[in-house]
Every structure is written in C-alpha cells, then in structure tokens.
Design a protein around this motif. Structure first.
Motif, short mmCIF file in Angstrom:
data_model
loop_
_atom_site.label_atom_id
_atom_site.label_comp_id
_atom_site.label_asym_id
_atom_site.label_seq_id
_atom_site.Cartn_x
_atom_site.Cartn_y
_atom_site.Cartn_z
N PRO A 54 0.77 -1.21 -0.06
CA PRO A 54 -0.01 0.23 0.15
C PRO A 54 0.96 1.17 -0.03
O PRO A 54 1.98 1.14 0.42
CB PRO A 54 -0.79 -0.06 1.32
N ASP A 55 0.35 2.56 -0.67
CA ASP A 55 0.93 3.58 -0.31
C ASP A 55 0.87 4.32 0.95
O ASP A 55 0.13 3.94 1.60
CB ASP A 55 0.36 4.59 -1.55
N LEU A 56 2.07 5.08 1.01
CA LEU A 56 1.84 5.96 2.21
C LEU A 56 0.64 6.81 2.17
O LEU A 56 0.39 7.42 1.10
CB LEU A 56 3.31 6.72 2.26
N PRO A 57 0.23 7.23 3.50
CA PRO A 57 -0.77 7.93 3.67
C PRO A 57 -0.50 9.26 3.34
O PRO A 57 -0.78 10.28 4.22
CB PRO A 57 -1.38 7.88 4.90
N ILE A 58 -0.09 9.83 2.18
CA ILE A 58 0.22 11.09 1.82
C ILE A 58 -0.32 11.63 0.68
O ILE A 58 -0.64 10.36 -0.07
CB ILE A 58 2.05 11.56 1.89
N PRO A 75 2.76 7.40 -3.49
CA PRO A 75 1.52 7.65 -4.28
C PRO A 75 1.72 8.62 -5.47
O PRO A 75 2.42 9.43 -5.24
CB PRO A 75 0.68 8.34 -3.29
#
Length: 182
Positions: A54-58, A75
């Motif tokens: 999963p992508d980083l939450p940015i 992302p």
C-alpha cells in the motif's frame, strides 16, 4: 578494519539485499508450495496470488510514470487522457452548433432555443464526447459557426441549458487536459 568500515559494509550489504532480493525468481520449493496452496480451476492452470504494497498516507503530488511500473509506497496520480482532437469532435460539435449558433453569435437572442439545449444530451452519454466541450470553452468552435463567436455567451449557454457540470469545473478540467497534452 575499523568499526566504522564494518558498519558501512553491513549497511551496504543490507541495501544490496533489499534491492536484489525482490527481483530474484522464487525457488522451485516455493513455487511447488504455492501451487499446492492455490486452488486451481478444472483445466489445471495454477493461480498465483498477487501482493501489493500500500501507498503511504500522503497526498499524491506526482504523476505516475507512464512507461514504468508503479513505485511502492509512493502515491501518484494517473494523468487524464487529452481531449479528442477537433477532427474527432467535429460531428458532435456541428450537431450542437447548428441550433446554438444564433445564441452564440447574435447578442439580440436572449435565450438559447430548446433544440440547442437538447443537443447537449449526447455529451452526457459518452465521456469521450464530453471532452469535446473543451473546444467550446476555449473558443475553437468559432470555426464551425457562420458568424464570429461571442465568447461571453458560452457560460450563459451552459447555465441556461442546465448543463450538469458547472462552467468553472468544465473550464478547469479542460485546462488540466490541455496541460497534460503539452
């Protein structure tokens, strides 16, 4: 060797393993275990499970590279496709311009005729044709009109016909599409 050199070598070895290990093909034992664990359809084809990081939450600030695979943890956003060229849009725009020409060129016509508003219906049904309206917002459709286009009449046309997209949103989308084209 000095202790700092040992740390450097361990760090270098760790980085090399982190880069090389994901690219190595799986061993025969791992492939056999995966084949035994994965259910297969009646034709005997082995199904492999996909794994994604999963992508980083940015927020996604950069476009995804078009010819390269996605970079894990970073992302990115997919750039929208450019609007169709005027040649592809010409038939649908000509159908729109015939009933709307009077309103777009003559200031004495106060409201667009109902046929003009009905001519917007095909644009709602097909997203590719909807991009053709970018040629309306940037004034390219003036070449299809019998008289000079009054650009101040474009927004009132969209408002009078209860166009489902606000004129500002349509203009912003067209700007984005034209920038991605360049």
């Amino acid at each position: 060797m000095a202790p700092s050199n040992n740390r450097f070598l361990i760090l270098l070895l760790t980085a090399t393993i982190a880069v090389v290990a994901p690219n190595l093909p799986p061993s025969a034992a791992i492939r056999a275990a995966a084949a035994a664990a994965a259910p297969s359809p009646a034709n005997g084809e082995v199904l492999e499970a996909e794994f994604s990081i999963p992508d980083l939450p940015i927020p996604a600030l950069l476009p995804c590279p078009p010819l390269f695979p996605k970079i894990p943890l970073i992302p990115c956003y997919k750039e929208p496709s450019p609007p169709p060229e005027i040649k592809e849009c010409r038939p649908s725009l000509e159908k729109l311009m015939r009933p709307c020409a009077g309103f777009l060129t003559d200031s004495s016509v106060f409201t667009p005729p109902s046929e003009c508003c009905a001519a917007f219906d095909p644009f709602y049904k097909d997203k590719a044709v909807l991009a053709c309206l970018c040629h309306l917002t940037n004034g390219d459709v003036g070449r299809l009109l019998p008289a000079p286009l009054n650009r101040r009449r474009i927004v009132p046309l969209l408002i009078s016909c209860d166009f489902q997209i606000t004129p500002n949103a349509l203009s912003d989308a067209c700007d984005t599409l034209s920038k991605s084209k360049n």
